[in-house]
Motif scaffolding. Structure first.
Motif, PDB file in Angstrom:
ATOM      1  N   GLU A   1      11.777 -17.772   5.730  1.00  0.00           N
ATOM      2  CA  GLU A   1      11.289 -19.142   5.599  1.00  0.00           C
ATOM      3  C   GLU A   1      11.893 -19.805   4.364  1.00  0.00           C
ATOM      4  OE1 GLU A   1       6.942 -19.109   7.713  1.00  0.00           O
ATOM      5  OE2 GLU A   1       7.112 -18.096   5.763  1.00  0.00           O
ATOM      6  N   THR A   2      12.073 -19.011   3.305  1.00  0.00           N
ATOM      7  CA  THR A   2      12.744 -19.482   2.094  1.00  0.00           C
ATOM      8  C   THR A   2      13.531 -18.320   1.499  1.00  0.00           C
ATOM      9  OG1 THR A   2      10.838 -18.927   0.701  1.00  0.00           O
ATOM     10  CG2 THR A   2      10.945 -21.174   1.556  1.00  0.00           C
ATOM     11  N   GLY A   3      14.590 -18.609   0.779  1.00  0.00           N
ATOM     12  CA  GLY A   3      15.343 -17.584   0.078  1.00  0.00           C
ATOM     13  C   GLY A   3      15.946 -16.551   1.003  1.00  0.00           C
ATOM     14  N   ALA A   4      15.997 -15.316   0.518  1.00  0.00           N
ATOM     15  CA  ALA A   4      16.596 -14.212   1.264  1.00  0.00           C
ATOM     16  C   ALA A   4      15.531 -13.217   1.692  1.00  0.00           C
ATOM     17  CB  ALA A   4      17.639 -13.506   0.392  1.00  0.00           C
ATOM     18  N   GLY A   5      15.878 -12.368   2.658  1.00  0.00           N
ATOM     19  CA  GLY A   5      14.987 -11.291   3.042  1.00  0.00           C
ATOM     20  C   GLY A   5      14.855 -10.274   1.913  1.00  0.00           C
ATOM     21  N   LEU A   6      13.756  -9.524   1.918  1.00  0.00           N
ATOM     22  CA  LEU A   6      13.486  -8.583   0.835  1.00  0.00           C
ATOM     23  C   LEU A   6      12.866  -7.312   1.380  1.00  0.00           C
ATOM     24  CD1 LEU A   6      13.210  -7.990  -2.277  1.00  0.00           C
ATOM     25  CD2 LEU A   6      10.893  -8.949  -2.079  1.00  0.00           C
ATOM     26  N   VAL A   7      13.379  -6.161   0.902  1.00  0.00           N
ATOM     27  CA  VAL A   7      12.736  -4.886   1.194  1.00  0.00           C
ATOM     28  C   VAL A   7      12.273  -4.237  -0.108  1.00  0.00           C
ATOM     29  CG1 VAL A   7      13.874  -4.369   3.388  1.00  0.00           C
ATOM     30  CG2 VAL A   7      14.987  -3.714   1.235  1.00  0.00           C
ATOM     31  N   THR A   8      11.127  -3.585  -0.026  1.00  0.00           N
ATOM     32  CA  THR A   8      10.615  -2.730  -1.090  1.00  0.00           C
ATOM     33  C   THR A   8      10.369  -1.362  -0.476  1.00  0.00           C
ATOM     34  OG1 THR A   8       8.418  -3.632  -0.628  1.00  0.00           O
ATOM     35  CG2 THR A   8       9.622  -4.565  -2.501  1.00  0.00           C
ATOM     36  N   GLY A   9       9.836  -0.422  -1.259  1.00  0.00           N
ATOM     37  CA  GLY A   9       9.604   0.918  -0.755  1.00  0.00           C
ATOM     38  C   GLY A   9       8.191   1.383  -1.024  1.00  0.00           C
ATOM     39  N   PHE A  10       7.694   2.262  -0.171  1.00  0.00           N
ATOM     40  CA  PHE A  10       6.411   2.916  -0.426  1.00  0.00           C
ATOM     41  C   PHE A  10       6.509   4.370  -0.002  1.00  0.00           C
ATOM     42  CE2 PHE A  10       5.973   1.786   3.984  1.00  0.00           C
ATOM     43  CZ  PHE A  10       4.926   2.504   4.553  1.00  0.00           C
ATOM     44  N   TYR A  11       5.553   5.169  -0.450  1.00  0.00           N
ATOM     45  CA  TYR A  11       5.600   6.605  -0.182  1.00  0.00           C
ATOM     46  C   TYR A  11       4.186   7.168  -0.209  1.00  0.00           C
ATOM     47  CZ  TYR A  11       4.652   7.915  -5.076  1.00  0.00           C
ATOM     48  OH  TYR A  11       4.066   8.114  -6.301  1.00  0.00           O
ATOM     49  N   GLU A  12       4.061   8.439   0.103  1.00  0.00           N
ATOM     50  CA  GLU A  12       2.777   9.143   0.033  1.00  0.00           C
ATOM     51  C   GLU A  12       2.805  10.065  -1.176  1.00  0.00           C
ATOM     52  OE1 GLU A  12      -0.117  11.627   3.044  1.00  0.00           O
ATOM     53  OE2 GLU A  12       1.998  12.208   2.950  1.00  0.00           O
ATOM     54  N   PRO A  13       2.067   9.732  -2.239  1.00  0.00           N
ATOM     55  CA  PRO A  13       2.046  10.621  -3.401  1.00  0.00           C
ATOM     56  C   PRO A  13       1.433  11.982  -3.057  1.00  0.00           C
ATOM     57  CG  PRO A  13       1.086   8.463  -3.905  1.00  0.00           C
ATOM     58  CD  PRO A  13       1.230   8.550  -2.424  1.00  0.00           C
ATOM     59  N   GLN A  14       1.793  12.989  -3.817  1.00  0.00           N
ATOM     60  CA  GLN A  14       1.106  14.272  -3.752  1.00  0.00           C
ATOM     61  C   GLN A  14       0.673  14.638  -5.167  1.00  0.00           C
ATOM     62  OE1 GLN A  14       2.481  17.426  -1.180  1.00  0.00           O
ATOM     63  NE2 GLN A  14       1.959  19.010  -2.669  1.00  0.00           N
ATOM     64  N   VAL A  15      -0.607  14.868  -5.348  1.00  0.00           N
ATOM     65  CA  VAL A  15      -1.154  15.178  -6.667  1.00  0.00           C
ATOM     66  C   VAL A  15      -2.125  16.337  -6.565  1.00  0.00           C
ATOM     67  CG1 VAL A  15      -0.912  12.789  -7.467  1.00  0.00           C
ATOM     68  CG2 VAL A  15      -3.063  13.548  -6.450  1.00  0.00           C
ATOM     69  N   GLU A  16      -2.351  16.977  -7.704  1.00  0.00           N
ATOM     70  CA  GLU A  16      -3.353  18.036  -7.781  1.00  0.00           C
ATOM     71  C   GLU A  16      -4.732  17.397  -7.879  1.00  0.00           C
ATOM     72  OE1 GLU A  16      -4.129  22.223 -10.221  1.00  0.00           O
ATOM     73  OE2 GLU A  16      -2.948  20.624 -11.145  1.00  0.00           O
ATOM     74  N   ALA A  17      -5.710  17.995  -7.222  1.00  0.00           N
ATOM     75  CA  ALA A  17      -7.063  17.436  -7.216  1.00  0.00           C
ATOM     76  C   ALA A  17      -8.090  18.554  -7.127  1.00  0.00           C
ATOM     77  CB  ALA A  17      -7.238  16.471  -6.045  1.00  0.00           C
ATOM     78  N   SER A  18      -9.297  18.209  -7.502  1.00  0.00           N
ATOM     79  CA  SER A  18     -10.399  19.164  -7.462  1.00  0.00           C
ATOM     80  C   SER A  18     -11.489  18.657  -6.524  1.00  0.00           C
ATOM     81  CB  SER A  18     -10.992  19.345  -8.871  1.00  0.00           C
ATOM     82  OG  SER A  18     -12.191  20.102  -8.815  1.00  0.00           O
ATOM     83  N   PRO A  19     -12.144  19.558  -5.786  1.00  0.00           N
ATOM     84  CA  PRO A  19     -13.236  19.115  -4.915  1.00  0.00           C
ATOM     85  C   PRO A  19     -14.506  18.779  -5.704  1.00  0.00           C
ATOM     86  CG  PRO A  19     -12.987  21.488  -4.773  1.00  0.00           C
ATOM     87  CD  PRO A  19     -11.848  20.991  -5.613  1.00  0.00           C
ATOM     88  N   VAL A  20     -14.548  19.175  -6.965  1.00  0.00           N
ATOM     89  CA  VAL A  20     -15.713  18.893  -7.811  1.00  0.00           C
ATOM     90  C   VAL A  20     -15.236  18.305  -9.138  1.00  0.00           C
ATOM     91  CG1 VAL A  20     -17.154  20.683  -6.781  1.00  0.00           C
ATOM     92  CG2 VAL A  20     -15.721  21.232  -8.768  1.00  0.00           C
ATOM     93  N   ARG A  21     -16.111  17.580  -9.799  1.00  0.00           N
ATOM     94  CA  ARG A  21     -15.753  17.012 -11.097  1.00  0.00           C
ATOM     95  C   ARG A  21     -15.736  18.107 -12.153  1.00  0.00           C
ATOM     96  NH1 ARG A  21     -17.937  11.495 -13.973  1.00  0.00           N
ATOM     97  NH2 ARG A  21     -16.740  11.756 -15.899  1.00  0.00           N
ATOM     98  N   THR A  22     -14.725  18.074 -12.987  1.00  0.00           N
ATOM     99  CA  THR A  22     -14.629  18.977 -14.126  1.00  0.00           C
ATOM    100  C   THR A  22     -14.234  18.153 -15.344  1.00  0.00           C
ATOM    101  OG1 THR A  22     -12.260  19.477 -13.910  1.00  0.00           O
ATOM    102  CG2 THR A  22     -13.788  20.801 -12.568  1.00  0.00           C
ATOM    103  N   GLU A  23     -14.139  18.800 -16.482  1.00  0.00           N
ATOM    104  CA  GLU A  23     -13.708  18.084 -17.677  1.00  0.00           C
ATOM    105  C   GLU A  23     -12.295  17.534 -17.507  1.00  0.00           C
ATOM    106  OE1 GLU A  23     -13.089  18.863 -22.488  1.00  0.00           O
ATOM    107  OE2 GLU A  23     -14.063  20.384 -21.235  1.00  0.00           O
ATOM    108  N   HIS A  24     -11.441  18.309 -16.817  1.00  0.00           N
ATOM    109  CA  HIS A  24     -10.052  17.895 -16.612  1.00  0.00           C
ATOM    110  C   HIS A  24      -9.926  16.904 -15.456  1.00  0.00           C
ATOM    111  CE1 HIS A  24      -5.694  18.115 -16.663  1.00  0.00           C
ATOM    112  NE2 HIS A  24      -5.679  18.494 -15.388  1.00  0.00           N
ATOM    113  N   PHE A  25     -10.627  17.169 -14.359  1.00  0.00           N
ATOM    114  CA  PHE A  25     -10.558  16.311 -13.173  1.00  0.00           C
ATOM    115  C   PHE A  25     -11.791  15.408 -13.151  1.00  0.00           C
ATOM    116  CE2 PHE A  25      -8.098  20.110 -12.004  1.00  0.00           C
ATOM    117  CZ  PHE A  25      -6.916  19.527 -11.562  1.00  0.00           C
ATOM    118  N   ALA A  26     -11.621  14.178 -13.633  1.00  0.00           N
ATOM    119  CA  ALA A  26     -12.776  13.295 -13.819  1.00  0.00           C
ATOM    120  C   ALA A  26     -12.593  11.907 -13.207  1.00  0.00           C
ATOM    121  CB  ALA A  26     -13.071  13.152 -15.314  1.00  0.00           C
TER     122      ALA A  26
END
Length: 365
Positions: free
Chosen positions: A88-113
């Protein structure tokens, strides 16, 4: 429904690099949509690409798969006509997305909060039919209260404890910035401390508008706009840990998740088109304008992050996002994990979009 004048018919010979692409993985992504649509058809977009016109291509895609890239290319050339999508205006544009992978805990701890939350029971869907008078027309997820529907608490309020005590926590992370980028991407793989690999994916949001931290940091003079990438934003947060909340809370939108299985480690999460995303072949589009399942040939000669060559690939529209607006605007799915994140985080390139439209809509050309 007629085709929009923003779609201008071309030939396959007009598509730069078309013959050099490997169309087989694009066919495999298309076939996943073909298998889904008998369960629930896709909505036709406002540019006039009628979902019903895909019936013949979808039926054939549910049959025997092409034996090689040449047969896959022939499939698309047989069923579709390429059309340049005019911005509609200017040029076409592409960006990128992804699925992060991180460490996690099923319960809250001092480290995982830092929690990832599931959808609250008082969050309701709203549209023009049931939105109360005076409520921001953008809001699609208000809160049910005894006095009627009201705006939901925003990111700052939620992170300060507005939803505490409801048992909404799916998992706990160690880093608030990691959690925020999971919100941005809308999904993540979680390597749980108990040895499980699981996935969270988008369930709903608090409803307010998204304001990206890159835009905020640029306006504050912290990062030049031309240098804004996921990597530069993360680096700024690491250098200014006491200002993380200040910046993130200016993005009022908050995302809620649901748990999902990792059935095929080679594929991404199930997205808005209700099929798993294919790395390097699925893309997000403006779903109000475009029809899910539409193949798009993307010509982005300055984009080399995917494979060190100019990006010229056939992609399939299988997701959407609040920041993806306009006819020649797309978000390319790079895959899962850190390597995919390094690719997705630097993609912001001009591109030409060619929608592959079913031949019946192009007069059988």
């Amino acid at each position: 429904m007629s085709l929009s004048p923003l779609l201008v018919e071309r030939s396959f010979g007009d598509l730069p690099g078309w013959a050099g692409d490997d169309h087989l993985p694009a066919f495999e992504a298309f076939a996943r949509s073909a298998l889904h649509v008998p369960i629930k058809p896709y909505r036709s977009g406002a540019l006039g690409v009628d979902f019903g016109a895909f019936a013949e291509a979808y039926a054939q895609a549910r049959g025997a798969a092409p034996a090689n890239r040449s047969e896959a290319r022939a499939f698309f050339e047989r069923h579709f006509v390429p059309m340049l999508v005019r911005p509609e205006t200017g040029a076409g544009l592409v960006t990128g997305f992804y699925e992060p992978q991180v460490e996690a805990s099923p319960v809250r701890t001092e480290h995982f909060a830092v929690p990832l939350l599931s959808r609250p029971a008082d969050l309701v869907d709203v549209d023009d039919a049931n939105r109360p008078a005076g409520m921001d027309p953008y809001l699609a997820f208000p809160r049910r209260t005894p006095d009627g529907l009201a705006e939901y608490p925003d990111r700052g309020a939620i992170e300060r404890g507005a939803l505490a005590g409801q048992g909404l926590e799916i998992a706990w992370l160690a880093d608030k910035v990691d959690a925020f980028f999971i919100h941005v991407q809308g999904a993540a793989r979680l390597a749980m401390t108990d040895g499980r690999l699981c996935r969270v994916t988008y369930a709903a949001k608090s409803g307010q508008r998204f304001t990206g931290p890159g835009k905020i940091l640029s306006e504050l003079g912290e990062i030049p706009l031309a240098d804004v990438t996921m990597q530069s934003i993360r680096a700024w947060f690491k250098a200014h840990p006491r200002r993380v909340d200040e910046i993130l809370w200016r993005n009022r939108s908050y995302i809620f998740f649901r748990e999902a299985a990792v059935d095929d480690a080679a594929l991404g999460p199930i997205a808005a088109a209700k099929v798993p995303l294919t790395p390097g072949r699925s893309m997000a589009v403006d779903r109000l304008l475009h029809t899910f399942g539409t193949p798009f040939y993307i010509d982005a000669p300055t984009l080399t992050a995917f494979d060190k060559r100019p990006f010229r690939r056939l992609m399939i529209a299988q997701d959407t996002g609040s920041a993806i607006t306009g006819p020649a605007r797309g978000d390319l799915f790079a895959g899962s994990g850190d390597t995919a994140g390094e690719i997705a985080g630097v993609v912001r390139n001009a591109a030409d979009f060619y929608a592959l439209v079913p031949r019946a809509l192009a007069g059988g050309a």
